[in-house]
Design a protein around this motif. Structure first.
Motif, PDB file in Angstrom:
ATOM      1  N   ALA A 165       0.825  -1.216   0.000  1.00 58.62           N
ATOM      2  CA  ALA A 165       0.000   0.000   0.000  1.00 58.62           C
ATOM      3  C   ALA A 165       0.857   1.263   0.000  1.00 58.62           C
ATOM      4  N   MET A 166       2.065   1.186   0.523  1.00 58.54           N
ATOM      5  CA  MET A 166       2.950   2.352   0.566  1.00 58.54           C
ATOM      6  C   MET A 166       3.646   2.613  -0.779  1.00 58.54           C
ATOM      7  N   LYS A 167       3.576   1.673  -1.699  1.00 56.96           N
ATOM      8  CA  LYS A 167       4.203   1.866  -3.011  1.00 56.96           C
ATOM      9  C   LYS A 167       3.312   2.770  -3.864  1.00 56.96           C
ATOM     10  N   GLU A 168       3.913   3.790  -4.456  1.00 54.79           N
ATOM     11  CA  GLU A 168       3.166   4.782  -5.229  1.00 54.79           C
ATOM     12  C   GLU A 168       2.514   4.204  -6.486  1.00 54.79           C
ATOM     13  N   ASP A 169       3.099   3.136  -7.064  1.00 55.77           N
ATOM     14  CA  ASP A 169       2.537   2.576  -8.293  1.00 55.77           C
ATOM     15  C   ASP A 169       1.455   1.523  -8.031  1.00 55.77           C
ATOM     16  N   VAL A 170       1.117   1.284  -6.755  1.00 58.29           N
ATOM     17  CA  VAL A 170       0.057   0.338  -6.395  1.00 58.29           C
ATOM     18  C   VAL A 170      -1.218   1.126  -6.116  1.00 58.29           C
ATOM     19  N   TYR A 171      -2.321   0.746  -6.791  1.00 55.48           N
ATOM     20  CA  TYR A 171      -3.595   1.445  -6.630  1.00 55.48           C
ATOM     21  C   TYR A 171      -4.629   0.632  -5.868  1.00 55.48           C
ATOM     22  N   SER A 172      -4.442  -0.676  -5.771  1.00 54.37           N
ATOM     23  CA  SER A 172      -5.317  -1.535  -4.972  1.00 54.37           C
ATOM     24  C   SER A 172      -4.525  -2.779  -4.579  1.00 54.37           C
ATOM     25  N   VAL A 173      -5.014  -3.480  -3.574  1.00 55.36           N
ATOM     26  CA  VAL A 173      -4.322  -4.654  -3.055  1.00 55.36           C
ATOM     27  C   VAL A 173      -5.309  -5.818  -2.996  1.00 55.36           C
ATOM     28  N   GLU A 174      -4.841  -7.000  -3.337  1.00 56.59           N
ATOM     29  CA  GLU A 174      -5.639  -8.208  -3.213  1.00 56.59           C
ATOM     30  C   GLU A 174      -4.889  -9.189  -2.323  1.00 56.59           C
ATOM     31  N   VAL A 175      -5.576  -9.775  -1.362  1.00 56.36           N
ATOM     32  CA  VAL A 175      -5.023 -10.852  -0.537  1.00 56.36           C
ATOM     33  C   VAL A 175      -5.772 -12.113  -0.948  1.00 56.36           C
ATOM     34  N   ALA A 176      -5.099 -13.008  -1.650  1.00 58.09           N
ATOM     35  CA  ALA A 176      -5.691 -14.269  -2.090  1.00 58.09           C
ATOM     36  C   ALA A 176      -5.147 -15.375  -1.198  1.00 58.09           C
ATOM     37  N   VAL A 177      -6.042 -16.101  -0.544  1.00 58.77           N
ATOM     38  CA  VAL A 177      -5.642 -17.197   0.336  1.00 58.77           C
ATOM     39  C   VAL A 177      -5.968 -18.500  -0.379  1.00 58.77           C
ATOM     40  N   ILE A 178      -4.911 -19.268  -0.687  1.00 55.45           N
ATOM     41  CA  ILE A 178      -5.080 -20.544  -1.376  1.00 55.45           C
ATOM     42  C   ILE A 178      -4.326 -21.619  -0.605  1.00 55.45           C
ATOM     43  N   PRO A 179      -4.667 -22.887  -0.792  1.00 51.41           N
ATOM     44  CA  PRO A 179      -3.927 -23.951  -0.107  1.00 51.41           C
ATOM     45  C   PRO A 179      -2.473 -23.976  -0.556  1.00 51.41           C
ATOM     46  N   ARG A 180      -1.570 -24.188   0.380  1.00 56.37           N
ATOM     47  CA  ARG A 180      -0.146 -24.222   0.028  1.00 56.37           C
ATOM     48  C   ARG A 180       0.228 -25.548  -0.609  1.00 56.37           C
ATOM     49  N   ILE A 181      -0.404 -26.615  -0.169  1.00 51.55           N
ATOM     50  CA  ILE A 181      -0.170 -27.926  -0.763  1.00 51.55           C
ATOM     51  C   ILE A 181      -1.308 -28.168  -1.746  1.00 51.55           C
ATOM     52  N   PRO A 182      -0.998 -28.360  -3.032  1.00 52.88           N
ATOM     53  CA  PRO A 182      -2.047 -28.360  -4.048  1.00 52.88           C
ATOM     54  C   PRO A 182      -3.052 -29.502  -3.965  1.00 52.88           C
ATOM     55  N   GLU A 183      -2.727 -30.582  -3.281  1.00 51.19           N
ATOM     56  CA  GLU A 183      -3.690 -31.675  -3.149  1.00 51.19           C
ATOM     57  C   GLU A 183      -4.077 -31.795  -1.681  1.00 51.19           C
ATOM     58  N   SER A 184      -5.355 -31.666  -1.415  1.00 52.37           N
ATOM     59  CA  SER A 184      -5.792 -31.751  -0.023  1.00 52.37           C
ATOM     60  C   SER A 184      -6.992 -32.687   0.099  1.00 52.37           C
ATOM     61  N   MET A 185      -7.053 -33.373   1.224  1.00 50.66           N
ATOM     62  CA  MET A 185      -8.127 -34.320   1.505  1.00 50.66           C
ATOM     63  C   MET A 185      -9.175 -33.616   2.346  1.00 50.66           C
ATOM     64  N   HIS A 186     -10.439 -33.764   1.963  1.00 53.78           N
ATOM     65  CA  HIS A 186     -11.537 -33.121   2.673  1.00 53.78           C
ATOM     66  C   HIS A 186     -12.616 -34.144   3.002  1.00 53.78           C
ATOM     67  N   SER A 187     -13.372 -33.856   4.042  1.00 54.34           N
ATOM     68  CA  SER A 187     -14.559 -34.640   4.353  1.00 54.34           C
ATOM     69  C   SER A 187     -15.758 -33.962   3.716  1.00 54.34           C
ATOM     70  N   ALA A 188     -16.627 -34.762   3.122  1.00 53.24           N
ATOM     71  CA  ALA A 188     -17.898 -34.254   2.605  1.00 53.24           C
ATOM     72  C   ALA A 188     -18.987 -34.796   3.527  1.00 53.24           C
ATOM     73  N   ILE A 189     -19.749 -33.910   4.123  1.00 52.36           N
ATOM     74  CA  ILE A 189     -20.832 -34.300   5.018  1.00 52.36           C
ATOM     75  C   ILE A 189     -22.139 -34.008   4.307  1.00 52.36           C
ATOM     76  N   VAL A 190     -22.868 -35.056   3.943  1.00 49.54           N
ATOM     77  CA  VAL A 190     -24.150 -34.918   3.265  1.00 49.54           C
ATOM     78  C   VAL A 190     -25.229 -35.137   4.314  1.00 49.54           C
ATOM     79  N   ARG A 191     -26.036 -34.094   4.555  1.00 49.80           N
ATOM     80  CA  ARG A 191     -27.051 -34.185   5.609  1.00 49.80           C
ATOM     81  C   ARG A 191     -28.449 -34.091   5.025  1.00 49.80           C
ATOM     82  N   GLY A 192     -29.369 -34.855   5.606  1.00 51.04           N
ATOM     83  CA  GLY A 192     -30.781 -34.801   5.248  1.00 51.04           C
ATOM     84  C   GLY A 192     -31.557 -34.204   6.410  1.00 51.04           C
ATOM     85  N   PHE A 193     -32.529 -33.347   6.079  1.00 48.98           N
ATOM     86  CA  PHE A 193     -33.299 -32.634   7.096  1.00 48.98           C
ATOM     87  C   PHE A 193     -34.776 -32.982   6.993  1.00 48.98           C
ATOM     88  N   ASP A 194     -35.467 -32.974   8.129  1.00 48.40           N
ATOM     89  CA  ASP A 194     -36.912 -33.203   8.123  1.00 48.40           C
ATOM     90  C   ASP A 194     -37.648 -31.910   7.776  1.00 48.40           C
TER      91      ASP A 194
END
Length: 127
Positions: free
Chosen positions: A58-87
């Motif tokens: 932000a202190m650099k004169e040639d920068v007009y906007s900033v983006e913070v992109a948060v992505i996984p550092r390790i490209p392959e990740s294991m996730h749990s998928a929880i499928v729920r049914g509701f009444d």
């Protein structure tokens, strides 16, 4: 030892304030990659380091906007998928647990065309 964490809304607020208040002009900051999180806690030390990086840009004169992109550092990740049914009243009555591997794009997709890159990350496993 008490671990310190920064709540997700505070993390986003800190990044926006850092971009807006540093430098000679107001700068917008967009935080992307966390849209699917309803709640989270971020490491406070890393939050401060990212906040410092936002301030540095932000202190650099040639920068007009900033983006913070948060992505996984390790490209392959294991996730749990929880499928729920509701009444009919919205109460959960059944659930199925599954597993899915997700292959994420790496940093290269966001930095391939950037001429100036300062990699401040520690080696994997040393953070």
């Amino acid at each position: 030892m008490k671990l310190m964490h920064t709540k997700l809304p505070e993390f986003i607020r800190k990044m926006k304030v850092a971009a807006a208040t540093k430098g000679s002009t107001y700068k917008e900051c967009e935080v992307v990659g966390l849209e699917n999180l309803k709640t989270a806690k971020m490491q406070s030390l890393r939050t401060g380091r990212i906040e410092q990086a936002v301030e540095d840009l932000a202190m650099k004169e040639d920068v007009y906007s900033v983006e913070v992109a948060v992505i996984p550092r390790i490209p392959e990740s294991m996730h749990s998928a929880i499928v729920r049914g509701f009444d009919k009243d919205g109460n959960p009555v059944h659930a199925v647990l599954e597993t899915i591997n997700i292959l994420h794009p790496t940093e290269d997709i966001l930095i391939h065309d950037c001429p100036d890159i300062d990699d401040r990350r520690p080696p994997i496993g040393n953070h």
